[in-house]
Design a protein around this motif. Structure first.
Motif, mmCIF file in Angstrom:
data_model
loop_
_atom_site.group_PDB
_atom_site.id
_atom_site.type_symbol
_atom_site.label_atom_id
_atom_site.label_comp_id
_atom_site.label_asym_id
_atom_site.label_seq_id
_atom_site.Cartn_x
_atom_site.Cartn_y
_atom_site.Cartn_z
ATOM 1 N N ASN A 141 0.812 -1.146 0.032
ATOM 2 C CA ASN A 141 -0.013 -0.304 -0.025
ATOM 3 C C ASN A 141 0.641 1.229 -0.068
ATOM 4 O O ASN A 141 0.458 2.171 -0.753
ATOM 5 C CB ASN A 141 -1.096 0.104 1.079
ATOM 6 N N ARG A 162 -9.656 -6.257 6.201
ATOM 7 C CA ARG A 162 -10.454 -5.668 5.010
ATOM 8 C C ARG A 162 -10.151 -4.113 4.800
ATOM 9 O O ARG A 162 -10.216 -3.736 3.836
ATOM 10 C CB ARG A 162 -12.149 -5.765 5.689
ATOM 11 N N LEU A 163 -9.693 -3.572 5.933
ATOM 12 C CA LEU A 163 -9.082 -2.046 5.732
ATOM 13 C C LEU A 163 -7.920 -2.260 4.688
ATOM 14 O O LEU A 163 -7.918 -1.480 3.960
ATOM 15 C CB LEU A 163 -8.774 -1.711 7.133
ATOM 16 N N GLY A 186 -8.935 -3.114 1.300
ATOM 17 C CA GLY A 186 -9.885 -2.032 0.828
ATOM 18 C C GLY A 186 -9.058 -0.956 0.171
ATOM 19 O O GLY A 186 -9.183 -0.169 -0.817
ATOM 20 N N VAL A 210 -7.147 -1.790 -2.791
ATOM 21 C CA VAL A 210 -8.174 -1.582 -4.177
ATOM 22 C C VAL A 210 -8.372 -0.290 -4.379
ATOM 23 O O VAL A 210 -8.363 0.162 -5.515
ATOM 24 C CB VAL A 210 -9.340 -2.513 -3.737
ATOM 25 N N ALA A 211 -8.642 0.450 -3.476
ATOM 26 C CA ALA A 211 -8.816 2.156 -3.974
ATOM 27 C C ALA A 211 -7.545 2.453 -4.412
ATOM 28 O O ALA A 211 -7.823 3.344 -5.657
ATOM 29 C CB ALA A 211 -9.056 2.885 -2.570
ATOM 30 N N ALA A 239 -14.440 -6.568 -4.072
ATOM 31 C CA ALA A 239 -14.915 -5.817 -2.633
ATOM 32 C C ALA A 239 -16.362 -6.152 -2.115
ATOM 33 O O ALA A 239 -16.625 -6.330 -0.822
ATOM 34 C CB ALA A 239 -14.719 -4.281 -2.984
ATOM 35 N N TRP A 240 -17.069 -6.565 -3.237
ATOM 36 C CA TRP A 240 -18.626 -6.740 -2.812
ATOM 37 C C TRP A 240 -18.766 -8.021 -2.317
ATOM 38 O O TRP A 240 -19.612 -8.487 -1.368
ATOM 39 C CB TRP A 240 -19.511 -6.458 -3.918
ATOM 40 N N LEU A 266 -14.808 -9.312 0.411
ATOM 41 C CA LEU A 266 -14.266 -8.509 1.586
ATOM 42 C C LEU A 266 -15.743 -8.590 2.253
ATOM 43 O O LEU A 266 -15.649 -7.942 3.447
ATOM 44 C CB LEU A 266 -14.200 -7.124 1.094
ATOM 45 N N ARG A 267 -16.824 -8.903 1.925
ATOM 46 C CA ARG A 267 -17.975 -9.135 2.778
ATOM 47 C C ARG A 267 -18.160 -10.430 3.133
ATOM 48 O O ARG A 267 -19.572 -10.843 3.745
ATOM 49 C CB ARG A 267 -19.345 -8.634 1.957
#
Length: 518
Positions: free
Chosen positions: A262, A332-333, A336, A339-340, A384-385, A388-389
């Motif tokens: 990251n 997840r953080l 996420g 991915v962003a 992500a949908w 990550l869920r």
């Protein structure tokens, strides 16, 4: 005489009754031979077009007919619309790249249908399980006919009157026919009179006949494996990928690696911000060579980065241990954030390609790579949908469906025609439009190229492109290779024939033939 003795006497007198398995196996064998003959008749012509559509119809009809005749489980019927839809696309566009994508999709649909027929899961299977299931389907297609001949069909049950002789004749024919073809071909090549004799007796070319037999036999062999799996099924649904207990990493290790990545992505994003707001002028400040490197090389490298991150994140999700409640939130953080940041990197890549299109035009490689990156964007949203869920099992099927939808959108967009239109719309198209490259594209590009060709100022380029169009698309060709685009291209060239002939290069004077002294 008791019932058992009566049954035994009946079998000895009239032959053993044919069981359900043998009857089904014989039906599959007969259908496989019919599919092989149809494949030889349809698929010998290239490039493939409507013949793939028709062959798929034959294969689907054989599968559905056998399932109804044998009264077997047809729970996998949901694959039929997908297979027929992919086959119909082969009769639409002419682009070799689109055809390769369509054939791959068609093969994947059949492989997953075979996996479902074996009792495997498709919609809720992981990528690794789907990949192994598809490989198992390929193995079934390759060797399934062996099981059909040696296990499913119980030849002893065909011991009734006349069956032993008939089976012996078929076996002898199967052994002798290849020998007859091989040695007949060699002997006919050794003597012209014998070749004429064979031609007059059998009425066909021996080499051509041997080719038909081999191709039909090869297709029938594969069809036998596919039909057997779809009709008979299997006791083994396919291999399942389960993570070994010792193959895992703690959240600290995975979190450290993701955090480092990251940080790298964030540094790259910060460097790219001036280019987003500066446009082409900002990029060209250091010279045109820098602009080319920024736009061309950077884009393909960023596509590679985006393509590598997806399996990396899937592997991280598969291998990480969630030992505490906070581990899931931390994972997840981190994912996420990655991915962003990756979306910003992908936007940078698309920005580079947009600049490159404007400066150097559009090609197949640039267009399809852009489409691949757009598909990756959709897949990352789906990742992500789902993953990550906590719904990882839904990811693979959705990603595959997104690929199918992208393929359909590419057919609608017509990439080769888009290449011609984009390149012809540039301000310097009259002098820099590469008509020769456009003429090398598929039939999809012919109508817009004909509308553009007359505006090209470069005479040699225009004349060579006109000659190529006349040479490639004058005439209809083999009906088995027909597609809607090929038909339109031939019709368009026929309508503009006189105009193209006037554009064609003048014939070069014949060179003097050298005198050969012997």
């Amino acid at each position: 005489m008791n019932g058992a003795d009566a049954a035994l006497a009946s079998r000895e007198a009239g032959g053993m009754a044919i069981g359900r398995e043998t009857r089904t196996g014989l039906g599959v064998l007969g259908a496989a031979v019919a599919v092989g003959i149809a494949g030889d008749l349809l698929l010998r012509s290239a490039p493939w077009g409507i013949n793939i559509t028709l062959f798929t119809l034959v294969l689907v009809a054989a599968i559905v007919g056998l399932q109804r005749w044998a009264e077997t489980d047809d729970a996998a019927v949901g694959w039929i619309p997908l297979a027929l839809g992919a086959a119909a696309l082969m009769a639409w566009r002419d682009s070799p790249t689109l055809k390769a994508l369509t054939l791959s999709a068609l093969a994947l649909v059949v492989a997953l249908a075979m996996l479902r027929a074996r009792g495997g899961h498709v919609r809720l299977a992981g990528l690794a399980n789907l990949a192994l299931g598809a490989l198992a389907s390929v193995a079934d297609a390759a060797v399934g006919t062996v099981s059909l001949l040696t296990r499913d069909v119980r030849w002893k049950e065909l011991g009734g009157s006349g069956w032993p002789v008939a089976i012996a004749v078929l076996r002898g024919t199967a052994i002798g026919l290849p020998l007859l073809l091989v040695f007949g071909l060699l002997l006919s090549a050794a003597d012209a009179a014998f070749e004429r004799l064979l031609g007059s007796v059998f009425g066909f070319d021996l080499a051509s006949g041997m080719g038909h037999v081999l191709i039909a036999a090869f297709i029938a062999w594969l069809a036998g494996g596919v039909l057997r799996t779809m009709v008979v099924g299997s006791d083994e649904p396919g291999p399942e990928v389960v993570r070994p207990a010792g193959l895992s990493l703690g959240m600290v290790e995975v979190g450290t690696a993701l955090g480092m990545l990251n940080a790298l992505f964030l540094a790259f994003v910060l460097v790219q911000l001036p280019y987003f707001f500066g446009g082409a002028a900002r990029v060209q400040a250091a010279g045109s060579a820098t602009f080319s490197e920024y736009a061309r090389r950077g884009f393909f490298e960023l596509v590679t980065v985006a393509g590598l991150v997806l399996p990396l994140l899937l592997l991280a999700d598969w291998i990480v241990r969630r030992e505490k409640p906070g581990h899931e939130r931390a994972f997840r953080l981190l994912v996420g954030m990655q991915v962003a940041l990756l979306f910003v990197i992908m936007a940078s890549g698309l920005h580079r390609m947009r600049l490159y299109w404007g400066a150097y035009g559009l090609t197949e490689l640039r267009l399809y790579t852009t489409a691949f990156m757009l598909w990756l964007g959709v897949v990352f949203v789906w990742f992500a949908w789902t993953v990550l869920r906590g719904h990882r099992q839904k990811f693979a099927w959705g990603a595959l469906m997104a690929a199918v939808e992208m393929m359909v959108l590419l057919h609608v967009a017509n990439p080769d025609a888009m290449i011609v239109r984009v390149n012809a719309s540039r301000a310097d198209a009259a002098t820099r439009f590469d008509a020769i490259y456009a003429a090398r594209l598929s039939a999809d590009a012919v109508p817009p190229l004909l509308a553009t060709l007359r505006a090209v100022d470069d005479g040699p380029t225009r004349c060579h492109a006109a000659e190529r169009l006349l040479a490639r698309w004058e005439g209809e060709g083999d009906w088995r290779s027909w597609s809607l685009s090929r038909g339109r291209a031939s019709a368009a060239v026929a309508r503009h024939r006189s105009e193209l002939q006037s554009m064609a290069c003048p014939a070069a004077p014949a060179a003097a033939r050298p005198v050969v002294v012997r």
